[in-house]
Design a protein around this motif. Structure first.
Motif, mmCIF file in Angstrom:
data_model
loop_
_atom_site.group_PDB
_atom_site.id
_atom_site.type_symbol
_atom_site.label_atom_id
_atom_site.label_comp_id
_atom_site.label_asym_id
_atom_site.label_seq_id
_atom_site.Cartn_x
_atom_site.Cartn_y
_atom_site.Cartn_z
ATOM 1 N N GLY A 89 -1.637 -14.234 5.565
ATOM 2 C CA GLY A 89 -1.241 -13.675 4.273
ATOM 3 C C GLY A 89 -0.344 -14.615 3.499
ATOM 4 O O GLY A 89 -0.517 -14.815 2.297
ATOM 5 N N GLY A 91 -7.272 -3.154 9.244
ATOM 6 C CA GLY A 91 -7.862 -3.605 7.983
ATOM 7 C C GLY A 91 -9.323 -3.940 8.179
ATOM 8 O O GLY A 91 -9.861 -3.743 9.262
ATOM 9 N N PRO A 92 -9.980 -4.429 7.197
ATOM 10 C CA PRO A 92 -9.436 -4.674 5.873
ATOM 11 C C PRO A 92 -9.496 -3.427 4.990
ATOM 12 O O PRO A 92 -10.232 -2.489 5.275
ATOM 13 C CB PRO A 92 -10.357 -5.760 5.312
ATOM 14 C CG PRO A 92 -11.681 -5.462 5.922
ATOM 15 C CD PRO A 92 -11.356 -4.944 7.310
ATOM 16 N N HIS A 93 -8.714 -3.490 3.917
ATOM 17 C CA HIS A 93 -8.790 -2.467 2.885
ATOM 18 C C HIS A 93 -10.158 -2.583 2.205
ATOM 19 O O HIS A 93 -10.692 -3.686 2.074
ATOM 20 C CB HIS A 93 -7.684 -2.676 1.851
ATOM 21 C CG HIS A 93 -7.835 -1.809 0.642
ATOM 22 N ND1 HIS A 93 -7.596 -0.464 0.678
ATOM 23 C CD2 HIS A 93 -8.237 -2.083 -0.616
ATOM 24 C CE1 HIS A 93 -7.825 0.059 -0.506
ATOM 25 N NE2 HIS A 93 -8.215 -0.909 -1.319
ATOM 26 N N ASN A 127 -7.723 -9.483 3.668
ATOM 27 C CA ASN A 127 -7.353 -8.098 3.930
ATOM 28 C C ASN A 127 -7.985 -7.124 2.946
ATOM 29 O O ASN A 127 -7.699 -5.935 2.994
ATOM 30 C CB ASN A 127 -5.828 -7.943 3.882
ATOM 31 C CG ASN A 127 -5.148 -8.729 4.964
ATOM 32 O OD1 ASN A 127 -5.139 -8.319 6.113
ATOM 33 N ND2 ASN A 127 -4.597 -9.881 4.610
ATOM 34 N N VAL A 151 -0.481 -6.626 5.634
ATOM 35 C CA VAL A 151 -1.594 -7.496 6.002
ATOM 36 C C VAL A 151 -1.728 -7.535 7.520
ATOM 37 O O VAL A 151 -0.752 -7.329 8.245
ATOM 38 C CB VAL A 151 -1.411 -8.927 5.441
ATOM 39 C CG1 VAL A 151 -1.421 -8.918 3.911
ATOM 40 C CG2 VAL A 151 -0.119 -9.566 5.939
ATOM 41 N N ASP A 152 -2.938 -7.777 8.010
ATOM 42 C CA ASP A 152 -3.166 -7.873 9.458
ATOM 43 C C ASP A 152 -2.461 -9.077 10.064
ATOM 44 O O ASP A 152 -1.839 -8.991 11.103
ATOM 45 C CB ASP A 152 -4.663 -7.956 9.770
ATOM 46 C CG ASP A 152 -5.304 -6.601 9.964
ATOM 47 O OD1 ASP A 152 -4.596 -5.647 10.357
ATOM 48 O OD2 ASP A 152 -6.517 -6.498 9.729
#
Length: 136
Positions: free
Chosen positions: A17, A60-62, A119, A11-12
């Protein structure tokens, strides 16, 4: 013995998170342990979930649907539990993707919801009771 030992998610922002995953995993009965650049949750005999701080900021994000992560489904014991966990996730800052509902395209018993964090990590809460003789 579990087939999967652990699942690592990058996670960033680790604090964010933890703020998003923590309430959900707490509600599922997982315990948490923190390290310098990660936090992990586990239940006895279950797969461990570990959040890692991204090595490179701003990566990110994914994006759902791209190569890589799709989603993680948590199997729960009832439709009411799907609803409860969905509400816990939304209160923790997850975005609703699909509200709790039946998914007859899977089968007539499959009830689920989907949420996504900051994320782009998507999880599902699902209840899929075994088929019975009364189901036909």
């Amino acid at each position: 013995m579990a087939v999967f030992d652990h699942l690592g998610i990058t996670v960033d922002d680790l604090a964010r998170g933890i703020a998003q995953f923590g309430p959900v995993l707490d509600a599922l009965g997982f315990a948490r342990e923190d390290e310098d650049d990660s936090s992990s949750w586990w239940r006895e005999g279950e797969t461990q979930l570990i959040l890692y701080r991204a090595r490179e900021a701003g990566t990110g994000p994914h994006r759902h649907g791209r190569v890589g992560w799709q989603h993680l489904a948590f199997a729960v014991d009832s439709r009411a539990e799907v609803d409860r966990l969905h509400d816990v996730a939304i209160a923790a800052g997850w975005s609703p993707v699909r509200e709790p509902k039946l998914y007859p395209r899977f089968n007539e018993r499959y009830y689920a919801s989907f949420v996504e964090d900051d994320n782009g990590i998507r999880i599902e809460f699902m209840h899929n009771p075994p088929r019975t003789d009364a189901d036909g």
